[in-house]
Enzyme design. Sequence first.
Site, PDB file in Angstrom:
ATOM      1  N   GLN A 237      -4.551  -5.258   6.753  1.00 51.44           N
ATOM      2  CA  GLN A 237      -5.527  -6.127   6.085  1.00 51.44           C
ATOM      3  C   GLN A 237      -5.480  -7.556   6.618  1.00 51.44           C
ATOM      4  O   GLN A 237      -6.219  -8.422   6.124  1.00 51.44           O
ATOM      5  CB  GLN A 237      -5.262  -6.141   4.570  1.00 51.44           C
ATOM      6  CG  GLN A 237      -5.379  -4.794   3.897  1.00 51.44           C
ATOM      7  CD  GLN A 237      -6.804  -4.271   3.859  1.00 51.44           C
ATOM      8  OE1 GLN A 237      -7.765  -5.010   4.068  1.00 51.44           O
ATOM      9  NE2 GLN A 237      -6.950  -2.990   3.614  1.00 51.44           N
TER      10      GLN A 237
ATOM     11  N   ASP B 261       3.069  -4.424   7.808  1.00 52.21           N
ATOM     12  CA  ASP B 261       1.809  -3.688   7.705  1.00 52.21           C
ATOM     13  C   ASP B 261       0.688  -4.719   7.798  1.00 52.21           C
ATOM     14  O   ASP B 261       0.428  -5.450   6.849  1.00 52.21           O
ATOM     15  CB  ASP B 261       1.778  -2.927   6.376  1.00 52.21           C
ATOM     16  CG  ASP B 261       0.394  -2.374   6.043  1.00 52.21           C
ATOM     17  OD1 ASP B 261      -0.550  -2.574   6.840  1.00 52.21           O
ATOM     18  OD2 ASP B 261       0.258  -1.745   4.977  1.00 52.21           O
TER      19      ASP B 261
ATOM     20  N   LYS C 123     -10.303  -0.924  10.055  1.00 50.39           N
ATOM     21  CA  LYS C 123     -10.367  -2.078   9.153  1.00 50.39           C
ATOM     22  C   LYS C 123     -10.859  -3.314   9.914  1.00 50.39           C
ATOM     23  O   LYS C 123     -11.132  -4.342   9.305  1.00 50.39           O
ATOM     24  CB  LYS C 123      -8.990  -2.402   8.574  1.00 50.39           C
ATOM     25  CG  LYS C 123      -8.252  -1.234   7.985  1.00 50.39           C
ATOM     26  CD  LYS C 123      -8.590  -1.006   6.538  1.00 50.39           C
ATOM     27  CE  LYS C 123      -7.568  -0.080   5.903  1.00 50.39           C
ATOM     28  NZ  LYS C 123      -8.113   0.628   4.744  1.00 50.39           N
TER      29      LYS C 123
ATOM     30  N   CYS D 101      -4.750   2.652  -3.721  1.00 53.28           N
ATOM     31  CA  CYS D 101      -3.508   3.121  -3.075  1.00 53.28           C
ATOM     32  C   CYS D 101      -2.391   2.093  -3.237  1.00 53.28           C
ATOM     33  O   CYS D 101      -1.591   1.877  -2.310  1.00 53.28           O
ATOM     34  CB  CYS D 101      -3.717   3.444  -1.590  1.00 53.28           C
ATOM     35  SG  CYS D 101      -4.873   4.779  -1.337  1.00 53.28           S
TER      36      CYS D 101
ATOM     37  N   HIS E 134       0.868  -1.176   0.000  1.00 50.63           N
ATOM     38  CA  HIS E 134       0.000   0.000   0.000  1.00 50.63           C
ATOM     39  C   HIS E 134       0.913   1.237   0.000  1.00 50.63           C
ATOM     40  O   HIS E 134       2.023   1.183   0.522  1.00 50.63           O
ATOM     41  CB  HIS E 134      -0.847  -0.049   1.281  1.00 50.63           C
ATOM     42  CG  HIS E 134      -1.903   1.003   1.394  1.00 50.63           C
ATOM     43  ND1 HIS E 134      -1.621   2.305   1.737  1.00 50.63           N
ATOM     44  CD2 HIS E 134      -3.251   0.941   1.246  1.00 50.63           C
ATOM     45  CE1 HIS E 134      -2.749   2.998   1.788  1.00 50.63           C
ATOM     46  NE2 HIS E 134      -3.753   2.200   1.486  1.00 50.63           N
TER      47      HIS E 134
END
Lengths: 418, 151
Positions: free
Chosen positions: A215, A212, A238, A376, A135
């Site tokens: 997600q 990261d 999220k 993104c 991202h």
Amino acid sequence: MTASSESSLSPAVDPLNGHDVRRDFPVLDQQINGNRLAFLDSAASAQRPRPVLEAIAAYEERDHANVHRGVHTLSHRATEAYESARKKVRRFVNAASEREIVFTRGTTEAINLVAATLSQSWTSGDEIIVTELEHHANIVPWQMLADQHGFRLRVLPINNRGELLVEQLPDLINDRTRLLCLAHVSNALGTINPVTECVAMARARNVRTLIDGAQAVPHMPVDVRAVDCDFYAFSGHKMYGPTGIGVLYGRESLMQSLPPWQGGGDMILTVSFSGTTFNELPYRFEAGTPNIAGAIGLGAAIDYLESIGMANVATRESALLKYATDKLTELPGLRLIGTAANKTSVLSFTVEGTHPHDLGTILDHQGVAIRTGHHCAMPVMEHFNIAGTARASLGIYNTTDDIDQLYKGLTKALEMLR
Amino acid sequence: MTDSADSLKALYQSIVLEHSRSPHNTGRLEEPSTSATGHNPLCGDKITVFVQADGDSLTALKFEATACAICTASASIMTETVDNRSRGAASETIRRTLDAFEHQRNLDDLPGDMAAFAEVCRYPSRVKCATLPWQTLHVALNENTTTTTTE
């Protein structure tokens, strides 16, 4: 909703055993353009269940005061609720200590925190590895830093299924490599990356690691100690919590060695004009009054997810992803972007002869909310030589009804556009 | 039929779809007098407009786009609307068109077939799709080769 929404996943693959998750989310109980709302945009931002909304309201209505400051009852309550959320986060990702859990505005701020502090010991010519499927939030902070200080960015590529070429990672690492930055799950493709394997490769060469996890955390059990990464970042919104709150997990021994980031109240022990002493972890990285209600909402989201069980969430979403993949690929001209063997909750696609933006508008008219564009992740789009995709992303409230509605909507869109 | 379905049919009416399926004046001009590229960062759309001028007159317009139906059709119609006009007349048409979309007024007076796009004003996230070609042409006529965005 009728019972049919829940029975639409066969009992064999639905571990929730009749718990109608959709009913827990008030926002889903509405019509859009005269149609039932099929919300398939959770990867952008997930909806909040009633317990999260109630926890925030209860705090705002009864307990609000500033934290870590007052001697009065409300301040105690607010501090207790805020710190209790931190305990929940620690348990949820299996961190060793609450000192390793820093509240941030979100994943982006967590990554920027690491970028600003960890890099202070680096010198020009040092290298940072990112991957092609990151991202923008895990690319741009490193690019900015590299431009400013003369660091070099190296990129681990993906194959045409959207899987990292992990075997190339050892060749990217050299004695100037300082950090590996890697998404746990790709927001644009749904690929689940082999983070534990990548972290092991990096650690073997004394390279720090940042994952990261924005997600990943909503869709599968995450254990930061099993992954063995130095940093793990994720966002509240999220994972069915509020916006404006996120988490940076940082290995305590490393966090102790980092310089402070933003200066202000709460991150200090003493301040005088001859000098300031900084607070302990994690408060040293939480300057200013934090997003107290956000943290409490995030804590409530964790309680909610744990009441369902993350393993159950993963099993259920995996069954729904398979159903959706089979169904969508029936459509002539539809091309799935991202077909990794190990994948979760995201269906990114293009349809021959149509543009994602037009699909998005026509689907919205039928109550189907999807995201269109580059998500993104413009380097991913570049890899597949496309300007953007239509992306349907799944959450715990989605059922086969939502997928059927998407399929029907796409059929109609193709009739119109082709 | 519901209002919503009517609105969708108005947005994707046949003239828009015809222009998007078979856009007119696509391609590059080899030695344009001026050109400009426009981006819509929201969706990644990109359009380049090429202009050939002979004195005060615009003699040829072409465009290349990776864009949605609305943007492509708007560009196609724009090249037909502005072609063979003087710079002054073209600039006035561009001004009037962008003003109509921006302020959602005088939509009945949109030039030529652009009237087909009046419905796009009901879709705030899509207005930029219709205006991007016009903004890009505006930049091409007012500056040297450059890049613009909808943001």
